[in-house]
Design a protein around this motif. Sequence first.
Motif, PDB file in Angstrom:
ATOM      1  N   UNK A  34       0.827  -1.208   0.000  1.00 22.21           N
ATOM      2  CA  UNK A  34       0.000   0.000   0.000  1.00 22.21           C
ATOM      3  C   UNK A  34       0.860   1.258   0.000  1.00 22.21           C
ATOM      4  N   UNK A  35       0.498   2.209  -0.874  1.00 21.69           N
ATOM      5  CA  UNK A  35       1.143   3.516  -0.877  1.00 21.69           C
ATOM      6  C   UNK A  35       0.380   4.449  -1.796  1.00 21.69           C
ATOM      7  N   UNK A  36       0.145   5.662  -1.340  1.00 20.01           N
ATOM      8  CA  UNK A  36      -0.600   6.639  -2.127  1.00 20.01           C
ATOM      9  C   UNK A  36       0.285   7.839  -2.460  1.00 20.01           C
ATOM     10  N   UNK A  37      -0.110   8.591  -3.483  1.00 25.11           N
ATOM     11  CA  UNK A  37       0.588   9.829  -3.825  1.00 25.11           C
ATOM     12  C   UNK A  37       2.055   9.595  -4.134  1.00 25.11           C
ATOM     13  N   UNK A  38       2.954  10.317  -3.451  1.00 22.97           N
ATOM     14  CA  UNK A  38       4.389  10.180  -3.712  1.00 22.97           C
ATOM     15  C   UNK A  38       4.942   8.795  -3.412  1.00 22.97           C
ATOM     16  N   UNK A  91      -3.474 -15.435   5.633  1.00 17.65           N
ATOM     17  CA  UNK A  91      -2.178 -15.939   5.176  1.00 17.65           C
ATOM     18  C   UNK A  91      -1.388 -14.893   4.391  1.00 17.65           C
ATOM     19  N   UNK A  92      -1.979 -13.724   4.156  1.00 17.67           N
ATOM     20  CA  UNK A  92      -1.323 -12.668   3.384  1.00 17.67           C
ATOM     21  C   UNK A  92      -0.537 -11.729   4.298  1.00 17.67           C
ATOM     22  N   UNK A  93       0.389 -11.002   3.689  1.00 21.23           N
ATOM     23  CA  UNK A  93       1.177  -9.979   4.384  1.00 21.23           C
ATOM     24  C   UNK A  93       0.807  -8.620   3.812  1.00 21.23           C
ATOM     25  N   UNK A  94       0.685  -7.630   4.676  1.00 21.71           N
ATOM     26  CA  UNK A  94       0.388  -6.261   4.243  1.00 21.71           C
ATOM     27  C   UNK A  94       1.606  -5.391   4.522  1.00 21.71           C
ATOM     28  N   UNK A  95       2.089  -4.724   3.485  1.00 20.94           N
ATOM     29  CA  UNK A  95       3.246  -3.819   3.614  1.00 20.94           C
ATOM     30  C   UNK A  95       2.756  -2.406   3.302  1.00 20.94           C
ATOM     31  N   UNK A  96       2.836  -1.531   4.293  1.00 20.33           N
ATOM     32  CA  UNK A  96       2.309  -0.174   4.183  1.00 20.33           C
ATOM     33  C   UNK A  96       3.457   0.827   4.082  1.00 20.33           C
ATOM     34  N   UNK A  97       3.370   1.733   3.107  1.00 17.55           N
ATOM     35  CA  UNK A  97       4.329   2.824   2.969  1.00 17.55           C
ATOM     36  C   UNK A  97       3.559   4.129   3.152  1.00 17.55           C
ATOM     37  N   UNK A  98       3.828   4.832   4.229  1.00 25.80           N
ATOM     38  CA  UNK A  98       3.090   6.079   4.468  1.00 25.80           C
ATOM     39  C   UNK A  98       3.942   7.045   5.280  1.00 25.80           C
ATOM     40  N   UNK A  99       3.797   8.313   4.972  1.00 24.89           N
ATOM     41  CA  UNK A  99       4.579   9.348   5.634  1.00 24.89           C
ATOM     42  C   UNK A  99       3.680  10.509   6.034  1.00 24.89           C
ATOM     43  N   UNK A 100       3.820  10.930   7.271  1.00 22.46           N
ATOM     44  CA  UNK A 100       3.254  12.198   7.723  1.00 22.46           C
ATOM     45  C   UNK A 100       1.751  12.187   7.941  1.00 22.46           C
ATOM     46  N   UNK A 101       1.001  11.609   7.031  1.00 23.40           N
ATOM     47  CA  UNK A 101      -0.446  11.795   7.071  1.00 23.40           C
ATOM     48  C   UNK A 101      -1.192  10.481   7.284  1.00 23.40           C
ATOM     49  N   UNK A 102      -2.145  10.490   8.223  1.00 22.45           N
ATOM     50  CA  UNK A 102      -3.071   9.376   8.378  1.00 22.45           C
ATOM     51  C   UNK A 102      -4.332   9.690   7.583  1.00 22.45           C
ATOM     52  N   UNK A 103      -4.627   8.872   6.590  1.00 26.37           N
ATOM     53  CA  UNK A 103      -5.810   9.117   5.769  1.00 26.37           C
ATOM     54  C   UNK A 103      -6.810   7.981   5.950  1.00 26.37           C
ATOM     55  N   UNK A 155       7.169   9.591  10.627  1.00 31.41           N
ATOM     56  CA  UNK A 155       6.631  10.160  11.862  1.00 31.41           C
ATOM     57  C   UNK A 155       5.504   9.345  12.483  1.00 31.41           C
ATOM     58  N   UNK A 156       4.992   8.357  11.796  1.00 29.16           N
ATOM     59  CA  UNK A 156       3.778   7.681  12.259  1.00 29.16           C
ATOM     60  C   UNK A 156       4.039   6.418  13.081  1.00 29.16           C
ATOM     61  N   UNK A 157       5.302   6.093  13.314  1.00 29.72           N
ATOM     62  CA  UNK A 157       5.619   4.872  14.038  1.00 29.72           C
ATOM     63  C   UNK A 157       5.028   4.830  15.428  1.00 29.72           C
ATOM     64  N   UNK A 158       5.169   5.925  16.182  1.00 21.50           N
ATOM     65  CA  UNK A 158       4.653   5.948  17.545  1.00 21.50           C
ATOM     66  C   UNK A 158       3.135   5.992  17.568  1.00 21.50           C
ATOM     67  N   UNK A 159       2.531   6.494  16.494  1.00 24.24           N
ATOM     68  CA  UNK A 159       1.080   6.619  16.436  1.00 24.24           C
ATOM     69  C   UNK A 159       0.427   5.307  16.013  1.00 24.24           C
ATOM     70  N   UNK A 160       1.037   4.641  15.029  1.00 26.11           N
ATOM     71  CA  UNK A 160       0.436   3.429  14.470  1.00 26.11           C
ATOM     72  C   UNK A 160       1.133   2.150  14.903  1.00 26.11           C
ATOM     73  N   UNK A 161       2.165   2.285  15.726  1.00 24.13           N
ATOM     74  CA  UNK A 161       2.958   1.119  16.109  1.00 24.13           C
ATOM     75  C   UNK A 161       2.161   0.001  16.724  1.00 24.13           C
ATOM     76  N   UNK A 162       1.124   0.335  17.486  1.00 22.73           N
ATOM     77  CA  UNK A 162       0.302  -0.697  18.127  1.00 22.73           C
ATOM     78  C   UNK A 162      -0.614  -1.407  17.134  1.00 22.73           C
ATOM     79  N   UNK A 163      -0.751  -0.843  15.934  1.00 23.89           N
ATOM     80  CA  UNK A 163      -1.668  -1.409  14.934  1.00 23.89           C
ATOM     81  C   UNK A 163      -0.960  -2.355  13.967  1.00 23.89           C
ATOM     82  N   UNK A 164       0.379  -2.420  14.030  1.00 25.67           N
ATOM     83  CA  UNK A 164       1.135  -3.214  13.066  1.00 25.67           C
ATOM     84  C   UNK A 164       2.111  -4.127  13.801  1.00 25.67           C
TER      85      UNK A 164
END
Length: 295
Positions: free
Chosen positions: A146-150, A189-201, A224-233
Amino acid sequence: MNKANGAQGFNLNQLISDRYPELTKSEKIIANFIRKNQEEAAFLSAGEISERLNLSEATIVRFARKLDFESYPAMRAALQDNFRRRVTHSSRLRGRLQDMVSEGDVLERLTATEIDYLSQAVLSIDRNEMKKAVDLLRQHQRIFVFGLGPSIPLVGLMELRLRRFGKDIVPLICSGRELIESLITLQSTDLVFVICFFDQNPALQLLLDYSRQAGCKTIILTDTLGSILGDCVDVVLAAQRGPVGEFHSLVVPMTVINALLLTYASEEQDQIMPLLDKLDALREKLNRFTSQRNG
């Protein structure tokens, strides 16, 4: 809704000044830190601030409530929203251009800056998290990226490399209905790889929420989102790309991804090399057919 939570772009300095006389000694330490470091504080957890200031998390929470926020996350969300309105795409680019032009040759200055950011990334990436990420890549055949925009070019890079390594890749580069159409096939059985910076959308929030429901393992590459989303991943690859308010390139996250892929390839050579040999053989055959047709 109280004054702080309902404000559209509240003035933090004014809010702190109004309540400053009511704050305890410890709360004033927090107030001074946040007032001087608003950009950074907007992306720090209560635990990170408490560790930095040698105070308890409960004190951080009480401070937020003194400013009329329901919780520390509510205050942090308001800081982030305020920051996003203030730091637009144009302002970040304008600031970078002013720095580049004022200090001479743009290419030379940009290269030096990227080298500095790469050096910071080397220090900020947790090697244990890298190892966990590689292990998850090895354990899963189908990977949703997953990755949006840039971030879309980074999704493309991972899709190309991992597909050559024999993985089944599902790129997630759209939000809304297109994202939902792809998510309906997600399995435990799948793996989700998320690429995101700065913004939670909303698309990111939906993906993480649905991934948890499906029982999927999740990796996030962020700044910047590691501390915010760390518990979700399950794994956080926290790559610092420089100050939050600056215009950023893809050099740092691309380097992290390349390091991840090369580490994976080094541990799966017996499986990957025959696939690459097959790829080269097919290319050679295609070249012969193309030459015959053109001849």
